[in-house]
Write a protein that holds these residues in place. Structure first.
Motif, PDB file in Angstrom:
ATOM      1  N   LEU A 100      -0.200   4.679 -11.263  1.00  0.00           N
ATOM      2  CA  LEU A 100       0.359   3.453 -11.829  1.00  0.00           C
ATOM      3  C   LEU A 100       1.516   2.953 -10.979  1.00  0.00           C
ATOM      4  O   LEU A 100       2.479   3.681 -10.724  1.00  0.00           O
ATOM      5  N   ALA A 101       1.407   1.725 -10.545  1.00  0.00           N
ATOM      6  CA  ALA A 101       2.461   1.098  -9.751  1.00  0.00           C
ATOM      7  C   ALA A 101       2.362  -0.406  -9.936  1.00  0.00           C
ATOM      8  O   ALA A 101       1.279  -0.970  -9.820  1.00  0.00           O
ATOM      9  N   PRO A 102       3.473  -1.075 -10.226  1.00  0.00           N
ATOM     10  CA  PRO A 102       3.425  -2.524 -10.384  1.00  0.00           C
ATOM     11  C   PRO A 102       3.255  -3.234  -9.049  1.00  0.00           C
ATOM     12  O   PRO A 102       3.521  -2.651  -7.983  1.00  0.00           O
ATOM     13  N   PRO A 103       2.819  -4.486  -9.076  1.00  0.00           N
ATOM     14  CA  PRO A 103       2.660  -5.243  -7.822  1.00  0.00           C
ATOM     15  C   PRO A 103       3.957  -5.285  -7.021  1.00  0.00           C
ATOM     16  O   PRO A 103       5.051  -5.333  -7.588  1.00  0.00           O
ATOM     17  N   ARG A 104       3.809  -5.238  -5.711  1.00  0.00           N
ATOM     18  CA  ARG A 104       4.915  -5.352  -4.753  1.00  0.00           C
ATOM     19  C   ARG A 104       5.940  -4.232  -4.869  1.00  0.00           C
ATOM     20  O   ARG A 104       7.061  -4.340  -4.366  1.00  0.00           O
TER      21      ARG A 104
ATOM     22  N   VAL B 165       3.057   0.457  -3.440  1.00  0.00           N
ATOM     23  CA  VAL B 165       1.980  -0.448  -3.028  1.00  0.00           C
ATOM     24  C   VAL B 165       2.219  -0.960  -1.612  1.00  0.00           C
ATOM     25  O   VAL B 165       1.320  -0.922  -0.758  1.00  0.00           O
ATOM     26  N   THR B 166       3.415  -1.453  -1.333  1.00  0.00           N
ATOM     27  CA  THR B 166       3.688  -2.018  -0.008  1.00  0.00           C
ATOM     28  C   THR B 166       3.617  -0.961   1.096  1.00  0.00           C
ATOM     29  O   THR B 166       3.414  -1.308   2.255  1.00  0.00           O
ATOM     30  N   ALA B 167       3.738   0.303   0.722  1.00  0.00           N
ATOM     31  CA  ALA B 167       3.623   1.376   1.716  1.00  0.00           C
ATOM     32  C   ALA B 167       2.212   1.453   2.296  1.00  0.00           C
ATOM     33  O   ALA B 167       2.023   1.901   3.432  1.00  0.00           O
ATOM     34  N   VAL B 168       1.217   1.000   1.535  1.00  0.00           N
ATOM     35  CA  VAL B 168      -0.178   1.074   2.006  1.00  0.00           C
ATOM     36  C   VAL B 168      -0.828  -0.292   2.121  1.00  0.00           C
ATOM     37  O   VAL B 168      -1.907  -0.424   2.700  1.00  0.00           O
ATOM     38  N   SER B 169      -0.200  -1.331   1.549  1.00  0.00           N
ATOM     39  CA  SER B 169      -0.744  -2.687   1.604  1.00  0.00           C
ATOM     40  C   SER B 169       0.413  -3.666   1.690  1.00  0.00           C
ATOM     41  O   SER B 169       1.113  -3.894   0.704  1.00  0.00           O
ATOM     42  N   PRO B 170       0.642  -4.252   2.870  1.00  0.00           N
ATOM     43  CA  PRO B 170       1.859  -5.046   3.110  1.00  0.00           C
ATOM     44  C   PRO B 170       2.094  -6.191   2.136  1.00  0.00           C
ATOM     45  O   PRO B 170       3.242  -6.511   1.839  1.00  0.00           O
ATOM     46  N   ASP B 171       1.028  -6.824   1.610  1.00  0.00           N
ATOM     47  CA  ASP B 171       1.269  -7.962   0.712  1.00  0.00           C
ATOM     48  C   ASP B 171       1.638  -7.529  -0.703  1.00  0.00           C
ATOM     49  O   ASP B 171       2.021  -8.348  -1.535  1.00  0.00           O
ATOM     50  N   GLY B 172       1.533  -6.231  -0.982  1.00  0.00           N
ATOM     51  CA  GLY B 172       1.965  -5.713  -2.269  1.00  0.00           C
ATOM     52  C   GLY B 172       1.048  -6.017  -3.430  1.00  0.00           C
ATOM     53  O   GLY B 172       1.399  -5.781  -4.588  1.00  0.00           O
ATOM     54  N   LYS B 173      -0.155  -6.539  -3.149  1.00  0.00           N
ATOM     55  CA  LYS B 173      -1.069  -6.883  -4.239  1.00  0.00           C
ATOM     56  C   LYS B 173      -1.870  -5.668  -4.687  1.00  0.00           C
ATOM     57  O   LYS B 173      -2.120  -4.745  -3.915  1.00  0.00           O
ATOM     58  N   LEU B 174      -2.302  -5.721  -5.939  1.00  0.00           N
ATOM     59  CA  LEU B 174      -3.101  -4.655  -6.532  1.00  0.00           C
ATOM     60  C   LEU B 174      -4.528  -5.153  -6.768  1.00  0.00           C
ATOM     61  O   LEU B 174      -4.740  -6.348  -6.954  1.00  0.00           O
ATOM     62  N   PRO B 175      -5.471  -4.202  -6.763  1.00  0.00           N
ATOM     63  CA  PRO B 175      -5.338  -2.764  -6.569  1.00  0.00           C
ATOM     64  C   PRO B 175      -5.495  -2.362  -5.104  1.00  0.00           C
ATOM     65  O   PRO B 175      -5.857  -3.190  -4.262  1.00  0.00           O
TER      66      PRO B 175
END
Length: 201
Positions: free
Chosen positions: A30-34, A38-48
């Motif tokens: 569980l992690a909220p957007p941005r 999340v940003t550690a693995v996906s720069p735009d911070g979007k889920l999932p």
């Protein structure tokens, strides 16, 4: 085991639903957007984001397509006419239904308040309504968009129907689309997904 970084009330629903349909084990982080996770693995911070081994895969449609292809379920084989039709439904769901809902959301609470355009939500509702008309015309007599076979676009469309309720967009109260959305909600994997996400929070 797959790892899904996500959060309820986001497109994470699509990935968890599909994993339940596939019967594949997964861990939900569980992690909220941005957020930092999340940003550690996906720069735009979007889920999932799906973590498979050492690889991070963002974007719910890409994740669902990958998982369905890898496990040979909820999809038709690439390079077939059936897959072309399936992908057409997927693109329609993303462009028209998801597009209208996401634009409305961005102008309701996502964007900074000083640049929101609240009036655009009326346009989004109109586009969504037209999209439902197109969906009904394309649905035909089958229980799902691809006839008897439940596929990835059914998950995306099903998620959009739930999102529409939250966003106060109109959905049919009877008829073919009402029955179609009910069939999707009645699937055991959908019910399990809802229960697990509720329990996680």
């Amino acid at each position: 085991m797959y790892k899904v970084i996500g959060f309820p009330r986001t497109r994470t629903i699509r990935v968890i639903w599909l994993l339940e349909e596939l019967g594949e084990p997964y861990e939900l982080d569980l992690a909220p957007p941005r957020s930092g996770a999340v940003t550690a693995v996906s720069p735009d911070g979007k889920l999932p984001v799906l973590i498979d081994g050492e690889t991070a895969i963002p974007d719910s449609v890409a994740i669902c397509t990958y998982l369905a292809d890898r496990h040979g379920k909820c999809t038709f084989p690439a390079g077939t006419l059936e897959r072309a039709r399936q992908d057409s439904f997927t693109q329609f769901a993303v462009d028209v239904l998801d597009g209208a809902l996401w634009t409305a959301a961005k102008n309701a609470f996502v964007h900074p308040e000083d640049i929101r355009v609240p009036a655009i939500k009326d346009v989004c509702r109109m586009e969504f309504a037209r999209g439902l008309e197109t969906l009904e015309a394309r649905l035909g007599d089958g229980p799902f968009v691809m006839g008897d076979t439940f596929t990835v676009p059914d998950i995306i469309i099903g998620h959009c129907s739930g999102w529409a309720v939250t966003a106060k967009f109109d959905l049919p109260g009877e008829g073919p689309l009402y029955a179609y959305f009910k069939r999707l909600r009645d699937r055991p994997a959908y019910r399990t997904m809802k229960a697990k996400l509720a329990e996680a929070t």
